[in-house]
Design a protein around this motif. Structure first.
Motif, PDB file in Angstrom:
ATOM      1  N   LEU A 146       0.716  -1.109  -0.059  1.00 13.62           N
ATOM      2  CA  LEU A 146       0.025   0.026  -0.098  1.00 13.62           C
ATOM      3  C   LEU A 146       0.941   1.300   0.090  1.00 13.62           C
ATOM      4  O   LEU A 146       2.007   1.298   0.495  1.00 13.62           O
ATOM      5  N   PRO A 147       0.470   2.658  -0.679  1.00 11.26           N
ATOM      6  CA  PRO A 147       1.005   3.694  -0.698  1.00 11.26           C
ATOM      7  C   PRO A 147       1.293   4.178   0.818  1.00 11.26           C
ATOM      8  O   PRO A 147       0.441   3.962   1.750  1.00 11.26           O
ATOM      9  N   ALA A 148       2.231   4.814   0.992  1.00 14.79           N
ATOM     10  CA  ALA A 148       2.634   5.578   2.407  1.00 14.79           C
ATOM     11  C   ALA A 148       1.470   6.646   2.647  1.00 14.79           C
ATOM     12  O   ALA A 148       0.985   6.824   1.939  1.00 14.79           O
ATOM     13  N   PRO A 149       1.152   6.736   3.998  1.00 12.61           N
ATOM     14  CA  PRO A 149       0.050   7.567   4.291  1.00 12.61           C
ATOM     15  C   PRO A 149       0.248   8.871   3.753  1.00 12.61           C
ATOM     16  O   PRO A 149       1.465   9.634   3.746  1.00 12.61           O
ATOM     17  N   ARG A 150      -0.859   9.738   3.055  1.00  9.08           N
ATOM     18  CA  ARG A 150      -0.681  11.063   2.535  1.00  9.08           C
ATOM     19  C   ARG A 150      -0.540  12.031   3.734  1.00  9.08           C
ATOM     20  O   ARG A 150      -1.031  11.725   4.849  1.00  9.08           O
ATOM     21  N   HIS A 151       0.023  13.105   3.653  1.00  9.51           N
ATOM     22  CA  HIS A 151       0.277  14.105   4.830  1.00  9.51           C
ATOM     23  C   HIS A 151       0.741  13.679   6.102  1.00  9.51           C
ATOM     24  O   HIS A 151       0.128  14.144   6.890  1.00  9.51           O
ATOM     25  N   ALA A 152       1.660  12.692   5.930  1.00 12.37           N
ATOM     26  CA  ALA A 152       2.311  12.204   7.181  1.00 12.37           C
ATOM     27  C   ALA A 152       3.814  11.770   6.738  1.00 12.37           C
ATOM     28  O   ALA A 152       4.158  11.396   5.838  1.00 12.37           O
ATOM     29  N   THR A 153       4.743  11.645   7.887  1.00 14.52           N
ATOM     30  CA  THR A 153       6.080  11.380   7.878  1.00 14.52           C
ATOM     31  C   THR A 153       5.938  10.007   8.452  1.00 14.52           C
ATOM     32  O   THR A 153       5.657   9.841   9.332  1.00 14.52           O
ATOM     33  N   VAL A 154       7.040   9.040   8.229  1.00 13.06           N
ATOM     34  CA  VAL A 154       7.048   7.929   8.671  1.00 13.06           C
ATOM     35  C   VAL A 154       8.737   7.745   8.754  1.00 13.06           C
ATOM     36  O   VAL A 154       9.336   7.612   7.774  1.00 13.06           O
ATOM     37  N   GLU A 155       9.095   7.311  10.104  1.00 13.06           N
ATOM     38  CA  GLU A 155      10.656   7.304  10.525  1.00 13.06           C
ATOM     39  C   GLU A 155      10.776   5.932  11.224  1.00 13.06           C
ATOM     40  O   GLU A 155      10.016   5.761  12.279  1.00 13.06           O
ATOM     41  N   PRO A 194      14.795  -2.563  21.246  1.00 11.66           N
ATOM     42  CA  PRO A 194      15.584  -3.814  21.659  1.00 11.66           C
ATOM     43  C   PRO A 194      15.436  -5.152  20.610  1.00 11.66           C
ATOM     44  O   PRO A 194      16.333  -5.773  20.523  1.00 11.66           O
ATOM     45  N   ASP A 195      14.211  -5.417  20.780  1.00 18.65           N
ATOM     46  CA  ASP A 195      13.942  -6.687  20.199  1.00 18.65           C
ATOM     47  C   ASP A 195      12.641  -6.575  19.131  1.00 18.65           C
ATOM     48  O   ASP A 195      12.217  -7.680  18.683  1.00 18.65           O
ATOM     49  N   CYS A 196      12.284  -5.325  18.601  1.00 20.19           N
ATOM     50  CA  CYS A 196      11.652  -5.283  17.446  1.00 20.19           C
ATOM     51  C   CYS A 196      11.825  -4.153  16.743  1.00 20.19           C
ATOM     52  O   CYS A 196      12.330  -3.158  17.348  1.00 20.19           O
ATOM     53  N   ASP A 197      11.214  -3.763  15.491  1.00 16.19           N
ATOM     54  CA  ASP A 197      10.888  -2.764  15.034  1.00 16.19           C
ATOM     55  C   ASP A 197       9.964  -1.990  15.411  1.00 16.19           C
ATOM     56  O   ASP A 197       8.924  -2.440  15.743  1.00 16.19           O
ATOM     57  N   ALA A 198       9.873  -0.702  15.060  1.00 16.75           N
ATOM     58  CA  ALA A 198       8.888   0.495  15.365  1.00 16.75           C
ATOM     59  C   ALA A 198       8.811   1.662  14.182  1.00 16.75           C
ATOM     60  O   ALA A 198       9.843   1.529  13.463  1.00 16.75           O
ATOM     61  N   GLU A 199       8.020   2.274  14.289  1.00 20.62           N
ATOM     62  CA  GLU A 199       8.107   3.460  13.519  1.00 20.62           C
ATOM     63  C   GLU A 199       7.486   4.753  13.909  1.00 20.62           C
ATOM     64  O   GLU A 199       6.361   4.707  14.830  1.00 20.62           O
ATOM     65  N   LEU A 200       7.879   5.934  13.895  1.00 20.32           N
ATOM     66  CA  LEU A 200       7.398   7.266  14.267  1.00 20.32           C
ATOM     67  C   LEU A 200       6.624   7.677  13.349  1.00 20.32           C
ATOM     68  O   LEU A 200       7.166   7.971  11.966  1.00 20.32           O
ATOM     69  N   ILE A 201       5.445   8.113  13.431  1.00 17.87           N
ATOM     70  CA  ILE A 201       4.321   8.661  12.511  1.00 17.87           C
ATOM     71  C   ILE A 201       3.966   9.986  12.869  1.00 17.87           C
ATOM     72  O   ILE A 201       3.270  10.157  13.934  1.00 17.87           O
ATOM     73  N   ARG A 202       4.166  10.870  11.874  1.00 23.32           N
ATOM     74  CA  ARG A 202       3.684  12.305  12.244  1.00 23.32           C
ATOM     75  C   ARG A 202       2.798  12.796  11.435  1.00 23.32           C
ATOM     76  O   ARG A 202       3.393  13.107   9.920  1.00 23.32           O
ATOM     77  N   ALA A 203       1.780  13.143  11.780  1.00 20.69           N
ATOM     78  CA  ALA A 203       0.790  13.797  10.493  1.00 20.69           C
ATOM     79  C   ALA A 203       1.190  15.110  10.293  1.00 20.69           C
ATOM     80  O   ALA A 203       1.822  15.957  11.250  1.00 20.69           O
ATOM     81  N   ARG A 204       1.311  15.787   9.199  1.00 21.58           N
ATOM     82  CA  ARG A 204       1.785  17.020   8.910  1.00 21.58           C
ATOM     83  C   ARG A 204       1.012  18.111   9.588  1.00 21.58           C
ATOM     84  O   ARG A 204       1.360  19.335   9.718  1.00 21.58           O
ATOM     85  N   THR A 226       3.824  17.350  17.935  1.00 19.69           N
ATOM     86  CA  THR A 226       4.456  16.125  17.732  1.00 19.69           C
ATOM     87  C   THR A 226       5.818  16.326  18.557  1.00 19.69           C
ATOM     88  O   THR A 226       6.390  15.123  18.660  1.00 19.69           O
ATOM     89  N   ASP A 227       6.256  17.467  18.662  1.00 15.87           N
ATOM     90  CA  ASP A 227       7.614  17.311  19.717  1.00 15.87           C
ATOM     91  C   ASP A 227       7.284  17.178  21.217  1.00 15.87           C
ATOM     92  O   ASP A 227       8.284  16.682  21.863  1.00 15.87           O
ATOM     93  N   THR A 228       6.245  17.428  21.382  1.00 16.63           N
ATOM     94  CA  THR A 228       5.991  17.293  22.947  1.00 16.63           C
ATOM     95  C   THR A 228       4.813  16.392  23.480  1.00 16.63           C
ATOM     96  O   THR A 228       4.806  15.859  24.618  1.00 16.63           O
ATOM     97  N   HIS A 229       4.091  15.861  22.612  1.00 20.34           N
ATOM     98  CA  HIS A 229       2.924  14.807  22.814  1.00 20.34           C
ATOM     99  C   HIS A 229       3.157  13.552  22.078  1.00 20.34           C
ATOM    100  O   HIS A 229       3.433  13.754  20.844  1.00 20.34           O
ATOM    101  N   ALA A 230       2.858  12.303  22.562  1.00 22.95           N
ATOM    102  CA  ALA A 230       3.259  10.987  21.914  1.00 22.95           C
ATOM    103  C   ALA A 230       1.923  10.024  22.103  1.00 22.95           C
ATOM    104  O   ALA A 230       1.396   9.853  23.255  1.00 22.95           O
ATOM    105  N   MET A 231       1.829   9.028  21.178  1.00 23.92           N
ATOM    106  CA  MET A 231       0.765   8.188  21.609  1.00 23.92           C
ATOM    107  C   MET A 231       1.846   6.710  21.367  1.00 23.92           C
ATOM    108  O   MET A 231       2.402   6.644  20.260  1.00 23.92           O
ATOM    109  N   LEU A 232       1.906   5.986  22.138  1.00 22.40           N
ATOM    110  CA  LEU A 232       2.322   4.478  22.102  1.00 22.40           C
ATOM    111  C   LEU A 232       1.276   3.614  21.431  1.00 22.40           C
ATOM    112  O   LEU A 232       0.217   3.327  22.098  1.00 22.40           O
ATOM    113  N   TYR A 233       1.336   3.102  20.069  1.00 22.06           N
ATOM    114  CA  TYR A 233       0.228   2.417  19.464  1.00 22.06           C
ATOM    115  C   TYR A 233       0.612   0.804  19.437  1.00 22.06           C
ATOM    116  O   TYR A 233       1.946   0.409  19.061  1.00 22.06           O
ATOM    117  N   LEU A 234      -0.167  -0.076  19.613  1.00 21.56           N
ATOM    118  CA  LEU A 234      -0.015  -1.419  19.606  1.00 21.56           C
ATOM    119  C   LEU A 234      -1.022  -2.094  18.506  1.00 21.56           C
ATOM    120  O   LEU A 234      -2.254  -2.099  19.091  1.00 21.56           O
TER     121      LEU A 234
END
Length: 352
Positions: free
Chosen positions: A70-79, A84-94, A99-107
């Protein structure tokens, strides 16, 4: 659990004093009905077949691989992020303002067996936009190679990573759907058990919280779930028992019904669930147990919505509304006034 009925606007009833609100969401669009019918004739029969041999070598990674196309989400960056034991990614809607002060841990959901970063990237981007915060999407370890407790460890590692990046706990919300809803509760309990400060809030969408089949299945008159046959639930439990009997080391705890855990000290919680879902009893019982544990909780029951309908945010209008509700909850729980109330609650719990 009693709740109100309605046909047009959300109906609200307060239970267990002022700690629990149950909100009926009676809207049921044609697109939602189309999605429900499609799942009944496609995915549900496949899950019924799976339930007879859950331990067989099924291609559990196929869904994640297909979602990777699937294409990457529009209007968002993915880093990408490496835990330690798995991959993750930071997603920030433009459009997200904090985004510098508030975060959500998503499972993510997927019965601890399927799904991953790819399948839930779009939903995570939408939640970043509605909440205004950064979302850490965690690709935790899954069955059958790893027990459920490994996923809890990975979620806890994700929370520690956010703290190390400078996100304060009072500006972090832990969220998840389905099996990820189980992990949202389990990881937050692990956070408390590790002596870390609790996050500001918790969001669980169609959460699994009860591993007791009798409380879930033996309810006469329940409508049929559009996604899960009852046999799939019993097959899932057999798989959990099989994996944990083979892989669980002595130092880790087996998966358990979180509705029976000590829930005191958990942060304000939002639970969203469909009225016909197999996990509706999980959501209702968890909401009641949270309220009895002096945790503020809102239970939203969305009429005839399918399991984790929020994933269909580009198709179903109720999914867009539900993600807006999540965004409002996140902004409210991370506000200054809410943080002061949270400090008072933690002090009260600590004095017990």
């Amino acid at each position: 659990m009693g709740r109100t009925k309605g046909a047009a606007a959300p109906q609200v009833v307060s239970l267990a004093g002022d700690k629990l609100r149950v909100v009926d969401k009676p809207r049921h669009s044609k697109r939602a009905a189309l999605l429900s019918n499609a799942l009944r004739v496609s995915v549900k029969p496949a899950l019924s077949v799976w339930s007879y041999a859950p331990g067989a070598p099924w291609p559990t990674g196929l869904l994640e691989s297909v979602a990777g196309l699937l294409p990457a989400p529009r209007h968002a960056t993915v880093e990408p992020v490496t835990l330690p034991d798995c991959d993750a990614e930071l997603i920030r809607a433009r459009s997200a303002a904090h985004t510098d002060t508030h975060a959500m841990l998503y499972l993510h959901g997927g019965a601890f067996l399927v799904g991953g970063l790819n399948t839930h990237r779009g939903l995570a981007a939408r939640l970043s936009a509605t909440s205004g915060c950064t979302v850490l999407n965690v690709g935790y370890r899954m069955m059958p190679e790893h027990p459920v407790s490994s996923a809890v460890e990975d979620g806890l590692a994700g929370y520690r990573w956010l703290l190390e990046q400078g996100y304060p706990p009072e500006r972090i919300v832990v969220a998840g759907d389905s099996a990820g809803g189980y992990l949202a509760f389990a990881v937050t309990l692990a956070i408390l058990g590790a002596g870390l400060e609790a996050p500001a809030g918790l969001v669980a969408m169609s959460p699994l919280t009860d591993l007791d089949p009798e409380r879930k299945l033996d309810q006469p008159g329940r409508p049929s779930c559009a996604l899960f046959p009852r046999s799939a639930w019993r097959g899932f439990l057999r798989l959990v028992d099989l994996v944990e009997s083979e892989l669980l080391p002595d130092l880790l705890q087996p998966a358990s019904s979180l509705v029976d855990a000590d829930l005191r000290g958990l942060p304000p919680t939002l639970i969203q669930v469909g009225s016909d879902e197999l996990v509706l009893p999980d959501a209702e019982l968890m909401a009641s147990r949270l309220a009895r544990s002096d945790v503020e909780v809102e239970l939203q029951i969305w009429e005839k919505q399918v399991h984790v309908f929020q994933v269909a945010v580009d198709l179903v209008p109720e999914a867009r509304e539900a993600t807006r509700e999540v965004g409002r909850f996140v902004r409210r729980t991370t506000s200054a006034d809410q943080r002061r109330q949270a400090v008072r609650r933690r002090r009260a719990v600590g004095s017990v």
